[in-house]
Design an enzyme around this catalytic site. Structure first.
Site, mmCIF file in Angstrom:
data_model
loop_
_atom_site.group_PDB
_atom_site.id
_atom_site.type_symbol
_atom_site.label_atom_id
_atom_site.label_comp_id
_atom_site.label_asym_id
_atom_site.label_seq_id
_atom_site.Cartn_x
_atom_site.Cartn_y
_atom_site.Cartn_z
ATOM 1 N N LYS A 32 0.843 -1.205 0.000
ATOM 2 C CA LYS A 32 0.000 0.000 0.000
ATOM 3 C C LYS A 32 0.879 1.257 0.000
ATOM 4 C CE LYS A 32 -0.203 -0.112 5.041
ATOM 5 N NZ LYS A 32 -0.951 -0.623 6.205
ATOM 6 N N ARG A 126 -10.361 0.662 14.902
ATOM 7 C CA ARG A 126 -10.183 1.425 13.664
ATOM 8 C C ARG A 126 -11.101 0.742 12.662
ATOM 9 N NH1 ARG A 126 -4.249 1.683 10.893
ATOM 10 N NH2 ARG A 126 -5.007 -0.292 10.087
ATOM 11 N N TYR A 254 15.992 30.046 8.235
ATOM 12 C CA TYR A 254 14.878 30.850 8.740
ATOM 13 C C TYR A 254 14.826 30.844 10.264
ATOM 14 C CZ TYR A 254 12.769 30.739 4.043
ATOM 15 O OH TYR A 254 12.508 30.879 2.708
ATOM 16 N N MET A 302 11.512 24.482 2.514
ATOM 17 C CA MET A 302 10.687 23.741 1.559
ATOM 18 C C MET A 302 11.539 22.967 0.548
ATOM 19 S SD MET A 302 7.707 25.144 -0.984
ATOM 20 C CE MET A 302 6.719 25.859 0.333
HETATM 21 C C1 LIG Z 1 -0.185 -1.610 6.762
HETATM 22 C C2 LIG Z 1 -0.800 -2.852 7.234
HETATM 23 C C3 LIG Z 1 -0.031 -3.991 7.481
HETATM 24 C C4 LIG Z 1 1.478 -3.987 7.435
HETATM 25 O O1 LIG Z 1 1.971 -3.443 8.635
HETATM 26 P P1 LIG Z 1 3.536 -3.372 8.917
HETATM 27 O O2 LIG Z 1 3.619 -2.902 10.321
HETATM 28 O O3 LIG Z 1 4.095 -2.397 7.944
HETATM 29 O O4 LIG Z 1 4.064 -4.735 8.713
HETATM 30 C C5 LIG Z 1 -0.675 -5.171 7.800
HETATM 31 N N1 LIG Z 1 -2.014 -5.215 7.888
HETATM 32 C C6 LIG Z 1 -2.789 -4.132 7.686
HETATM 33 C C7 LIG Z 1 -4.248 -4.251 7.815
HETATM 34 C C8 LIG Z 1 -2.221 -2.917 7.364
HETATM 35 O O5 LIG Z 1 -2.992 -1.849 7.174
#
Ligand SMILES: *Cc1c(COP(=O)(O)O)cnc(C)c1O
Length: 367
Positions: A32, A126, A254, A302
């Site tokens: 992802k 969640r 800055y 930036m």
């Molecule tokens: C992102 C995610 C993972 C992977 O988690 P890591 O800590 O990066 O191994 C596994 N399961 C779900 C549902 C996730 O959203």
């Protein structure tokens, strides 16, 4: 020369192999968020070569991108909103995840023979079906003859292996599984573990583990993870735009938040928060220039940041390793995370902007 992200596909392949051997289960590599910044298609391909049985993505758009990259193996997506194009995933042979009866009804409405996984909330609060809805969801799936290929959940605290929440969630998951079976569901795979749980919690390995961050060679649970020989896959590098001398009393960047206490030389690095380097790393992070770690002085801007070269003059154009595997002493994404009060996930996922991404394969170089 624009700054570059160099991704070593051999490292991803190696990490997947190591994790699969350690866990002894089927392996889902999670790609992802553009493969945690490493490139979704390329990360998935390297993971398959390393033995990934499944690829995991969050959204249907990511699942479609995975298929359009040519991937044909088992794949799961798990984050949808009402009205999403479920058929796009199902027709491409991607397992979809439902958290609710409403989502299940949308899947049924496609008229396609979907492979559906059910995610239960066991304490993260969640995604996933809350406990009060497990029974209704399982009963509905059974009544509709849905092909339920998986039952799964996600930990809140697997990076804190001694947190009792882990035991509580695993117990709740087993209750959900027993209930699903009482309703006649027989999921092909049950899974709970992300990287930290896959490494640190053998009881959570079950049929399948879902490894994201560790596949990219980064530590999911700093301070707890044993040395597995994982190799960070991403190196971020740039070239100095300028070197200049300053005097004692001269302030940098800055807001004048750092002042030289002695004459020194400064290097200008053409990368900043517009490229995903956290601004809070100012005066905390380090980069590697001319054989040494060099502290970032003053605020990160930036487009640029300034490092203290301590009197050295490697010249404009000298290579800067912002972070890398750490093999030569250069800072790592984990070092940047600590300097910025965050986790390595955020460092690699957010870096981008004007960094261009290139790939190497250190297994396939050489004679
Ligand atoms: C992102 C995610 C993972 C992977 O988690 P890591 O800590 O990066 O191994 C596994 N399961 C779900 C549902 C996730 O959203």
């Amino acid at each position: 020369m624009s700054p570059e992200l160099v991704v070593d596909l051999a490292a991803i392949r190696h990490n997947v192999r190591v994790l699969k051997e350690l866990t002894g289960t089927a392996m889902m590599t999670v790609v992802k968020a553009d493969g945690y910044g490493h490139g979704l298609a390329e990360a998935a391909r390297a993971a398959r070569e390393g033995g990934a049985d499944w690829i995991g993505v969050a959204t249907i758009a990511e699942a479609v991108a995975l298929r359009e990259s040519g991937d044909t193996g088992r794949a799961l997506c798990w984050l949808t909103t009402p009205g999403d194009d479920w058929a796009a995933a199902i027709s491409r042979d991607v397992d979809v995840t439902v958290y609710s009866e409403a989502a299940l009804i949308e899947v049924l409405a496609t008229g396609l023979d979907a492979r559906v996984q059910i995610k239960v909330d066991t304490g993260l609060h969640r995604g996933g079906a809350p406990r009060a809805q497990w029974e209704g969801l399982f009963a509905r799936a059974a009544a509709e003859g849905v092909r339920v290929t998986g039952l799964w959940t996600h930990f809140s605290s697997s990076d804190e292996p001694d947190d009792p929440a882990n035991d509580d969630q695993e117990r709740a998951f087993d209750e959900a599984l027993a209930l699903a079976r009482r309703h006649g569901l027989d999921p092909e795979v049950t899974h709970l573990a992300n990287s930290a749980a896959a490494i640190l919690r053998p009881s959570a390995r079950r049929d399948l583990v879902r490894c994201g961050i560790a596949s990219y060679g980064l530590d999911p649970a700093p301070g707890h993870t044993p040395d597995l020989g994982l190799r960070p896959a991403m190196t971020a590098r740039a070239h100095l735009a300028l070197v200049k001398a300053v005097d004692a009393g001269d302030a940098v960047s800055y807001g004048r938040t750092w002042t030289a206490s002695r004459p020194t030389t400064l290097g200008l690095v053409p990368a900043g928060y517009g490229d995903g380097l956290p601004r809070v790393g100012g005066n905390h992070a380090e980069v590697w220039v001319a054989g040494r770690r060099r502290p970032v002085r003053g605020r990160i801007c930036m487009d640029q940041l300034v490092v203290d070269l301590d009197g050295d003059d490697p010249g404009a154009g000298a290579e800067v390793v912002v972070f890398g595997p750490g093999d030569h002493g250069e800072p790592t994404a984990q070092d940047w995370a600590e300097a910025c009060g965050t986790i390595s996930y955020e460092i690699v996922t957010r870096i981008g902007g004007r960094f261009t991404r290139t790939y190497v394969d250190t297994d396939r170089l050489g004679p």
